[in-house]
Design an enzyme around this catalytic site. Structure first.
Site, PDB file in Angstrom:
ATOM      1  N   THR A  66       0.868  -1.176   0.000  1.00 29.08           N
ATOM      2  CA  THR A  66       0.000   0.000   0.000  1.00 29.08           C
ATOM      3  C   THR A  66       0.904   1.224   0.000  1.00 29.08           C
ATOM      4  O   THR A  66       1.609   1.493   0.984  1.00 29.08           O
ATOM      5  CB  THR A  66      -0.914   0.022   1.231  1.00 29.08           C
ATOM      6  OG1 THR A  66      -1.779  -1.121   1.181  1.00 29.08           O
ATOM      7  CG2 THR A  66      -1.770   1.287   1.252  1.00 29.08           C
ATOM      8  N   LYS A  78      -7.761   1.628  -2.541  1.00 33.82           N
ATOM      9  CA  LYS A  78      -7.365   1.205  -1.188  1.00 33.82           C
ATOM     10  C   LYS A  78      -7.420   2.367  -0.207  1.00 33.82           C
ATOM     11  O   LYS A  78      -7.967   2.238   0.897  1.00 33.82           O
ATOM     12  CB  LYS A  78      -5.949   0.615  -1.234  1.00 33.82           C
ATOM     13  CG  LYS A  78      -5.347   0.282   0.126  1.00 33.82           C
ATOM     14  CD  LYS A  78      -6.050  -0.866   0.816  1.00 33.82           C
ATOM     15  CE  LYS A  78      -5.491  -1.144   2.213  1.00 33.82           C
ATOM     16  NZ  LYS A  78      -4.173  -1.780   2.190  1.00 33.82           N
ATOM     17  N   LYS A 129      -0.746   4.853   8.592  1.00 31.08           N
ATOM     18  CA  LYS A 129      -0.043   4.994   7.315  1.00 31.08           C
ATOM     19  C   LYS A 129      -1.027   5.214   6.172  1.00 31.08           C
ATOM     20  O   LYS A 129      -0.865   6.126   5.351  1.00 31.08           O
ATOM     21  CB  LYS A 129       0.793   3.752   7.041  1.00 31.08           C
ATOM     22  CG  LYS A 129       1.359   3.667   5.625  1.00 31.08           C
ATOM     23  CD  LYS A 129       1.835   2.270   5.315  1.00 31.08           C
ATOM     24  CE  LYS A 129       2.073   2.096   3.822  1.00 31.08           C
ATOM     25  NZ  LYS A 129       2.473   0.714   3.471  1.00 31.08           N
TER      26      LYS A 129
END
Length: 308
Positions: free
Chosen positions: A96, A171, A246
Site C-alpha cells: 500500500t 485502497k 499509514k
C-alpha cells in the site's frame, strides 16, 4: 498450471500469502531482509533466494509486499528487480503506497519491458492467513487477467479498478471510510457507556439499524458482542493501528493535493497518527476506543476539577 513466483517481502502479510501460493502448487522463491521472516516462509515451503534479484531472475511473476513506496521504487531501480527479470515478466505490487509512487513504478516497469499491476489488499493478517483477502488492482486488463489466478489463491475477491495506480486509489479511499467509521463507532460506545447503556444493547440496536457497518459487526471495538473481534484478544492486531495511520496519511496527502474538503478524513488521519505513535503502537486499530475513553475520562475529571 504451475507458475514460478518471486515473492519479495515475507512479513506478517507476505509470508502467509506466499505460503498459500505454495499450498496451491506454485513454485515460490522468496526473499526478505529479516532472517526470521525468511526462515518462517521457508518452513511453509517457500524456496530461499539469497537476493530479491536472484528470485526475480527465474520468475514468471514477481510479487512485492513492502512497507512503503520508497522501498518499491528502490527495488524497481536500474540495478534491481526490473534489470534482473526476464523480458515481459509480470510485476504485481501488493504494497500500500502513494498513488504517485505506484504510477512511477508502473512507468519504470514498462520502460524496462515488463508488465505491471498495483494490487493492494484488504483483510489484514487474518485474511492473508485464510486466503480471503480482497485485491484492488490497477493496470492493464491483460495484466490483471494473467495475475487473477494467483490473486484467487491468496484472496476471495479481486477487482480491476482501472489503469495504473487505480488499485492504490481504491485502497486509500476504502480505508479512509474504515478509519472514520471506526472512530465514529468507538465514540458511540464511549457515549453509550457514559449514558448507562450496555455495550451489548448498543450493538443489538446498531447492528440491526442504520448504524450497521463493518467496524461494528466484524471488528467491534469493545469486548463481548463480536467474539472474534480483536477487542476480545486485548486488541492484538488483525490490522495494526500504525498501518491504519499509514493508510490515512496517504489519503490525507491525496486529499490535500486534490484540494478536497474532507474534514473527517483529515481529522481521522491526525487521530490515528497520534494513537499509533503512542499507546496504539502495538494494538489493533480498533483499540482507538481506549484512547477515546481515556481522553473522555480526563476531560470529565478536568471539568469536575473546574466546577469544584
Amino acid at each position: 498450471m504451475t507458475t514460478t513466483v518471486a515473492f519479495i517481502g515475507l512479513g506478517h502479510m507476505g509470508g502467509p500469502m506466499a505460503a498459500n501460493l505454495v499450498r496451491a502448487g506454485h513454485r515460490v522463491l522468496g526473499h526478505d531482509l529479516v532472517e526470521a521472516s525468511l526462515a518462517a516462509a521457508v518452513e511453509s515451503g517457500v524456496e530461499r533466494a539469497e537476493s530479491a534479484a536472484d528470485a526475480a531472475a527465474v520468475a514468471d511473476v514477481v510479487i512485492t509486499m513492502l512497507p512503503a513506496g520508497r522501498h518499491v521504487l528502490s527495488l524497481y531501480g536500474p540495478e534491481g528487480l526490473l534489470a534482473a527479470a526476464r523480458p515481459g515478466t509480470l510485476f504485481v505490487d501488493c504494497s500500500t503506497i502513494d498513488v504517485a509512487d505506484s504510477r512511477a513504478a508502473h512507468a519504470a516497469a514498462a520502460a524496462a519491458g515488463h508488465r505491471s499491476l498495483d494490487a493492494p489488499v484488504s483483510g489484514g493478517v487474518v485474511g492473508a492467513e485464510a486466503g480471503t483477502l480482497t485485491f484492488m488492482a490497477g493496470g492493464e486488463e491483460a495484466a490483471f487477467a494473467e495475475a487473477e489466478p494467483l490473486l484467487a489463491v491468496m484472496g476471495k475477491k479481486a477487482v480491476h479498478c482501472g489503469g495504473a495506480g487505480a488499485g492504490q486509489a481504491a485502497k486509500i479511499c476504502n480505508n479512509m471510510i474504515l478509519g472514520v467509521s471506526m472512530i465514529a463507532v468507538s465514540e458511540a460506545f464511549v457515549l453509550a457507556e457514559s449514558l448507562g447503556l450496555s455495550d451489548q444493547a448498543l450493538y443489538d440496536v446498531a447492528s440491526a439499524a442504520s448504524g450497521q457497518c463493518w467496524a461494528l459487526t466484524v471488528n467491534c471495538p469493545v469486548p463481548g458482542p463480536v467474539p472474534t473481534s480483536p477487542a476480545n484478544r486485548d486488541y492484538r492486531p488483525g490490522f495494526a493501528a500504525p498501518l491504519m495511520a499509514k493508510d490515512l496519511g496517504l489519503a490525507a496527502n491525496a486529499l490535500r493535493a486534490g484540494g478536497i474538503d474532507a474534514e473527517l478524513g483529515l481529522r481521522a488521519a491526525e487521530l490515528y497518527a497520534r494513537f499509533a505513535e503512542g499507546s496504539g503502537a502495538d494494538q489493533d486499530f480498533s483499540g482507538i476506543v481506549r484512547a477515546i475513553r481515556a481522553a473522555s475520562s480526563n476531560t470529565t475529571d478536568a471539568q469536575k476539577g473546574t466546577t469544584t
